[in-house]
Design a protein around this motif. Structure first.
Motif, mmCIF file in Angstrom:
data_model
loop_
_atom_site.group_PDB
_atom_site.id
_atom_site.type_symbol
_atom_site.label_atom_id
_atom_site.label_comp_id
_atom_site.label_asym_id
_atom_site.label_seq_id
_atom_site.Cartn_x
_atom_site.Cartn_y
_atom_site.Cartn_z
ATOM 1 N N THR A 647 -14.157 26.519 -27.996
ATOM 2 C CA THR A 647 -13.677 25.822 -26.795
ATOM 3 C C THR A 647 -14.605 24.655 -26.484
ATOM 4 O OG1 THR A 647 -14.995 27.206 -25.314
ATOM 5 C CG2 THR A 647 -12.790 27.996 -25.880
ATOM 6 N N PHE A 648 -14.164 23.779 -25.600
ATOM 7 C CA PHE A 648 -14.999 22.632 -25.219
ATOM 8 C C PHE A 648 -16.348 23.116 -24.684
ATOM 9 C CE2 PHE A 648 -11.046 19.808 -24.221
ATOM 10 C CZ PHE A 648 -10.821 19.693 -25.590
ATOM 11 N N GLY A 649 -16.296 24.146 -23.810
ATOM 12 C CA GLY A 649 -17.528 24.642 -23.216
ATOM 13 C C GLY A 649 -18.494 25.179 -24.259
ATOM 14 N N GLU A 650 -17.971 25.977 -25.194
ATOM 15 C CA GLU A 650 -18.821 26.554 -26.244
ATOM 16 C C GLU A 650 -19.403 25.466 -27.139
ATOM 17 O OE1 GLU A 650 -16.216 30.709 -26.633
ATOM 18 O OE2 GLU A 650 -15.920 29.044 -28.039
ATOM 19 N N PHE A 651 -18.580 24.481 -27.466
ATOM 20 C CA PHE A 651 -19.030 23.432 -28.382
ATOM 21 C C PHE A 651 -20.100 22.551 -27.732
ATOM 22 C CE2 PHE A 651 -18.700 19.213 -30.313
ATOM 23 C CZ PHE A 651 -18.865 19.546 -31.655
ATOM 24 N N VAL A 652 -19.844 22.110 -26.498
ATOM 25 C CA VAL A 652 -20.806 21.231 -25.823
ATOM 26 C C VAL A 652 -22.118 21.966 -25.573
ATOM 27 C CG1 VAL A 652 -21.272 19.974 -23.692
ATOM 28 C CG2 VAL A 652 -19.043 19.766 -24.791
ATOM 29 N N GLU A 653 -22.046 23.213 -25.135
ATOM 30 C CA GLU A 653 -23.255 23.991 -24.870
ATOM 31 C C GLU A 653 -24.101 24.129 -26.131
ATOM 32 O OE1 GLU A 653 -26.115 25.981 -22.793
ATOM 33 O OE2 GLU A 653 -24.353 24.925 -22.002
ATOM 34 N N VAL A 657 -27.448 18.999 -27.352
ATOM 35 C CA VAL A 657 -28.827 18.571 -27.626
ATOM 36 C C VAL A 657 -28.852 17.422 -28.641
ATOM 37 C CG1 VAL A 657 -29.180 20.203 -29.530
ATOM 38 C CG2 VAL A 657 -31.138 19.436 -28.176
ATOM 39 N N LEU A 658 -27.775 17.262 -29.408
ATOM 40 C CA LEU A 658 -27.719 16.182 -30.396
ATOM 41 C C LEU A 658 -27.496 14.822 -29.729
ATOM 42 C CD1 LEU A 658 -25.472 17.873 -33.132
ATOM 43 C CD2 LEU A 658 -27.968 17.689 -33.090
ATOM 44 N N VAL A 659 -26.990 14.827 -28.481
ATOM 45 C CA VAL A 659 -26.673 13.569 -27.808
ATOM 46 C C VAL A 659 -27.381 13.471 -26.450
ATOM 47 C CG1 VAL A 659 -24.823 12.108 -26.875
ATOM 48 C CG2 VAL A 659 -24.447 13.449 -28.956
ATOM 49 N N ASP A 660 -27.027 14.395 -25.533
ATOM 50 C CA ASP A 660 -27.558 14.333 -24.175
ATOM 51 C C ASP A 660 -27.430 15.716 -23.542
ATOM 52 O OD1 ASP A 660 -28.268 13.876 -21.571
ATOM 53 O OD2 ASP A 660 -26.921 12.168 -21.262
ATOM 54 N N LEU A 661 -28.510 16.270 -23.062
ATOM 55 C CA LEU A 661 -28.490 17.607 -22.468
ATOM 56 C C LEU A 661 -27.683 17.671 -21.179
ATOM 57 C CD1 LEU A 661 -32.208 18.714 -23.040
ATOM 58 C CD2 LEU A 661 -30.176 19.570 -24.214
ATOM 59 N N LYS A 662 -27.330 16.524 -20.617
ATOM 60 C CA LYS A 662 -26.582 16.509 -19.371
ATOM 61 C C LYS A 662 -25.070 16.464 -19.586
ATOM 62 C CE LYS A 662 -30.312 14.198 -16.804
ATOM 63 N NZ LYS A 662 -30.679 13.022 -15.989
#
Length: 963
Positions: A647-653, A657-662
């Motif tokens: 899911t979007f949430g799982e992937f971004v979490e 760190v590869l782009v921006d922790l925020k």
């Protein structure tokens, strides 16, 4: 681009072109090169080599730990590693439960694959407890009681099992076994050329002295084909018996339980030899009341006369009157066989229960949640007609289970993916596959289904196997999966399974489905004087057919029944009892729920030939297996589809760190991460990201680089801060040292001045004797008594006084305890160890030793500690004692860091230290060694004759304690 050389392709999903010929050629060439494993994306194809390839050693195990699939050749260890990494949440997926589904025909290597996966999972955990070794012994233990030689497989699983390994923080915390449909009918009869369960042969080999009244194996009726090669295999069977006993010791079965188990197994053989004669009044009776029936009754702890009565007649209540109905000879033999099957079946259920009790997670919060990896090892698809045998009720259930697994495979690989692509708006070209749902409906449908109609016919007292087949023919005429027999006078029919057409003989289907015991037998066995027999027959059967004991371990002796228990005139109990078919349907439903709640990993086992010969691959036979399991379609969907869909949430979490922790979960941010990572061929749906396996590996590599960079930064930062901290503390210590030195100088000066003044005053005091005045001295620290039991440092044994006759009294004098530890009072090491204190402290070790262990280290003949026991001493102290000693010189000591012992001995170049664990049954084992020992004395004696597993030297002489 040129096609890779034949046999070099490790993942068939990477081939640009693939048809039946290419698929088979690749599999065949790899098999000839002893490359028995091949990937299809995340699916592993395993071809049984029928020989040892030397690819399961410690070296290979280490090689396949925490790897990327694409960087190593395909291997069963890699599947275990993938399941473990997914469980831990590594590799781009959220942590969650996993299940490994191992499927294939009988003899394809499913059971061995199961054991290898468990072995690798244990290695991955790097656990240092005995639990891992116990779990490894569960499979061979259950194989002894649940596997047998068939015409298709020398070690065929005659039951299904689902093994759930419980994990806590990456370490194995426990395990649970679920068993399905034990083939109990094999106890009383086997097809030509087949054997009974392995345990019967082990029993004869392990008790050649006539224990349990056993004689020549050829004289037992339940060995349908005789023990043809028993004497030729005697040596290997004796070794297998020894291995089984060691496995039971290691898992935790007590000596008493083991003897009871063997007694029950022997009783089954003696029951088989009970024969009947017809009397003048047409009633039947046991041929020899002092023969097998008496031996069987003695082993079961019941009255022989009561069993004779139960096997030859039945008492019912009609209108308040007792009516005795005599059996004919056929009914008496059926009653005998039913009793034998029930005894064996319940014993098997008790073994599974016992294993689960011994492997349950200990000392854990009852509300604690464990992650788990499930491994399904279920009976393979069978068709005995091809080998001159018959397919009966058991084969129908076995093949139904395989149909259910194939349906689950289709749903997961094809249908669920297609439906998800449609929901997420992914452009996906549909791939056709064979849907076997209609066939499952024919088997499981209500009220008209093969098993439902069997249950219905089983309720009719006059129902027969032929009347059942007639019902099937009437219900399913015109159904493409049902084939009516042309031989109308025989109770046979055929089913077109996904794996091919199978013909079934319906002989004894109603009897096997009812699985009822003759009246009175259960009550007789419940009153047994044998604790094990009483326990297993007082337990209840669950809706899946497994045995539920729920603490029914009463030790009180039941009152012997002197009269037959009459059967109630009502049939309510019989109606409530689930049939075997009903139990199996429930089992399949629960199994599907468990697997659906986990992420599945598939292993497809292939059988290369019917003759079980190494190096021979029957192309036609292997191709048939590849086709009916849908491997061509599977390869196509793995090549074009998206196997990873977080899911979007799982992937971004996971990857922000590869782009921006925020970054927050959104389709835009997911695309931003993938674009920054320079990946191609991915797709972002409405709620999920669709990735191929290569994408996950590429993202994992980037995470590893970021992780290494972070570690490098942390290392330098921590080093800088540590150096600053060290300099500050160094300066502070310098100042404190100078202050203390100044204070000491001042104190010494004041002391000297005070002594001088005192001496001057004394010289002028003529009334006080001079010898009463002494210069003051700096007081020294008192000598504290040792708080531990150290035989070596004290230079003596902790011996009892001359008037003491028991070791318990000796320890009472040492500890001030009022309790006495005698041999008869000895209990295995307590699972509640917290009562001794905090583990890792000397006080706790002392308490544990005094309360539970004294008897284990005492020389009974001399009533003192054994010469090799050195009490609670440290590793460093033991190495001092072993310094300059001969190779093999040894001692045993109580560990300071845990509740257990340590064996220390002098090797060629250094001292070696081996942890010793005490099992729940009170026996001992050196961690990492396979042999279980009944006592520490036995352990020392054994290793004075046999080397350690790693090839270390024998033990020679102990380090003697100076008294």
């Amino acid at each position: 681009m040129d096609r890779p050389p034949l046999g070099d392709v490790q993942d068939l999903a990477t081939l640009a072109k693939l048809d039946e010929t290419i698929l088979l050629d690749e599999i065949k060439e790899r098999y000839q090169q002893n490359k028995i494993y091949t990937y299809v994306g995340d699916i592993l194809i395993a071809v049984n080599p029928f020989k040892d390839l030397g690819i399961y050693t410690k070296e290979f195990s280490t090689r396949y730990q925490h790897i990327k699939q694409s960087t190593h050749p395909p291997h069963i260890f890699a599947v275990a590693d993938a399941a473990y990494q997914a469980l831990m949440g590594n590799g781009g997926r959220p942590p969650g439960n996993q299940c490994v589904l191992i499927s294939g025909e009988s003899g394809a290597g499913k059971t061995e694959s199961t054991k290898l996966i468990i072995k690798q999972l244990v290695e991955l955990c790097q656990g240092k407890t005995q639990l891992e070794q116990q779990i490894l012994q569960v499979n061979p233990l259950l194989e002894a009681f649940g596997n047998a030689q068939t015409n298709l497989n020398d070690n065929s699983s005659r039951f299904g099992k689902y093994i759930q390994l419980k994990f806590n923080d990456g370490h194995v915390a426990g395990a649970k076994i679920s068993e399905y449909l034990l083939e109990k009918s094999r106890v009383v009869r086997q097809n030509p050329g087949e054997e009974s369960f392995h345990i019967f042969y082990y029993l004869f080999a392990g008790h050649t002295d006539g224990t349990f009244g056993l004689g020549d194996p050829d004289t037992y009726r339940y060995f349908s084909n005789g023990a043809r090669d028993f004497k030729k295999r005697l040596n290997s069977l004796q070794k297998q018996y020894d291995d089984l006993v060691n496995a039971m010791d290691l898992v935790g079965f007590t000596d008493e339980e083991q003897m009871d188990m063997f007694a029950v197994i022997a009783s089954v053989l003696h029951l088989g030899n009970v024969s009947f004669k017809v009397n003048e009044d047409d009633s039947v009776s046991v041929t020899d009341s002092n023969g097998p029936v008496k031996t069987a009754a003695k082993l079961l702890g019941i009255d022989a006369a009561e069993i004779e009565a139960c096997l030859t007649c039945m008492v019912t209540v009609t209108k308040g009157e007792y009516v005795k109905r005599n059996y004919n000879k056929g009914q008496a033999e059926d009653a005998r066989d039913a009793m034998a099957k029930a005894v064996y079946g319940r014993l098997f259920g008790w073994i599974v229960n016992k294993v689960n009790c011994l492997l349950v997670p200990e000392n854990q919060d009852p509300d604690a949640k464990f992650n788990e990896i499930g491994i399904l090892d279920i009976f393979g698809f069978e068709d005995f007609v091809k080998d001159g045998g018959k397919n009966s009720f058991e084969q129908a259930c076995i093949n139904l289970a395989n149909e259910q697994l194939q349906f689950f495979f289709n749903q997961h690989i094809f249908k669920m993916e297609q439906e998800e692509y449609q929901r997420e708006g992914v452009d996906w070209k549909e791939i056709k596959f064979v849907d076997n749902k209609p066939l499952l409906d024919m088997f499981l449908g209500k009220p008209i289904g093969i098993l439902s109609l069997l249950d219905e016919e089983s309720l009719f007292p006059k129902g027969t196997d032929q009347s059942y087949v007639d019902k099937l023919t009437k219900a399913f005429t015109g159904n493409q999966y049902f084939v009516k027999s042309q031989q109308t006078n025989q109770a046979i029919f055929s089913i077109n399974h996904y794996a091919g057409k199978v013909t079934y003989a319906a002989e004894k289907w109603l009897e096997k489905n009812r699985d009822t015991l003759p009246p009175g037998i259960t009550e007789v066995l419940q009153s047994s004087e044998n604790r094990l027999v009483k326990t297993i027959f007082r337990g209840q059967l669950t809706r899946t057919g497994s045995l539920a004991l729920q603490g029914r371990m009463s030790t009180s002796k039941g009152t012997k029944r002197r009269n037959l228990m009459p059967v109630s005139s009502g049939n309510d109990a019989a109606k409530r009892k689930l049939t075997v078919g009903g139990q199996f349907k429930n089992s399949l439903a629960i199994l599907m729920e468990r697997m659906t709640a986990s992420t599945p990993i598939f292993v497809r086992c292939l059988k290369p030939n019917h003759k079980k010969q190494p190096g021979v691959l029957d192309t036609k036979y292997v191709l048939a297996q590849l086709l009916y399991t849908g491997m061509l379609e599977t390869i196509e969907i793995r090549r074009k589809g998206f196997a990873v869909r977080p899911t979007f949430g799982e992937f971004v979490e996971k990857y922000k760190v590869l782009v921006d922790l925020k970054l927050t979960p959104s389709a835009q941010n997911c695309s931003k991460i993938l674009t920054t990572a320079r990946l191609q061929g991915w797709y972002v749906g409405y709620t999920k990201v669709f990735l191929k396996y290569r994408h996950v590996e590429q993202l994992t590599e980037l995470l590893e680089k970021v992780g290494k960079s972070a570690i490098c930064i942390q290392k330098y930062t921590k080093g800088y801060l540590a150096r600053k901290r060290y300099r500050r503390r160094q300066e502070k210590a310098r100042k404190e040292r100078e202050a203390v030195e100044a204070m000491l100088r001042q104190a010494a000066q004041l002391n000297a001045e005070a002594s001088t003044r005192l001496h001057t005053l004394t010289e002028h005091d003529k009334t006080k004797p001079k010898d009463q005045v002494k210069p003051a001295k700096t007081p020294s620290a008192p000598d504290f008594p040792a708080d531990g039991i150290s035989v070596a440092s004290s230079g003596r044994y902790l011996e009892p006084k001359k008037t003491t006759t028991s070791i318990g009294t000796q320890m009472e004098e040492e500890s001030g305890s009022d309790s006495e530890i005698l041999e008869d009072d000895y209990q295995p090491v307590s699972s509640n160890l917290k009562k001794f204190g905090r583990e890792g402290t000397k006080t706790a070790a002392i308490n544990w030793f005094k309360e539970t262990q004294t008897y284990n280290v005492v020389d009974k003949n001399e009533n003192k500690f054994s010469e090799w026991f050195h009490g609670i001493i440290s590793r460093r102290e033991s190495e001092k004692l072993l310094k300059d000693r001969i190779v093999g010189c040894f001692l045993l000591r109580v560990s300071e860091s845990r509740f257990g012992y340590t064996l220390s001995f002098k090797a060629e170049s250094r001292c070696r230290h081996y942890m010793i664990d005490q099992l729940k049954n009170g026996k001992f084992i050196i961690v990492g060694e396979p042999k279980v020992h009944r006592s520490l004395h036995d352990m020392v004696s054994y290793h004075r004759k046999g080397k350690f597993k790693n090839g270390a030297h024998f033990l020679t002489v102990p380090v003697l304690v100076v008294r």
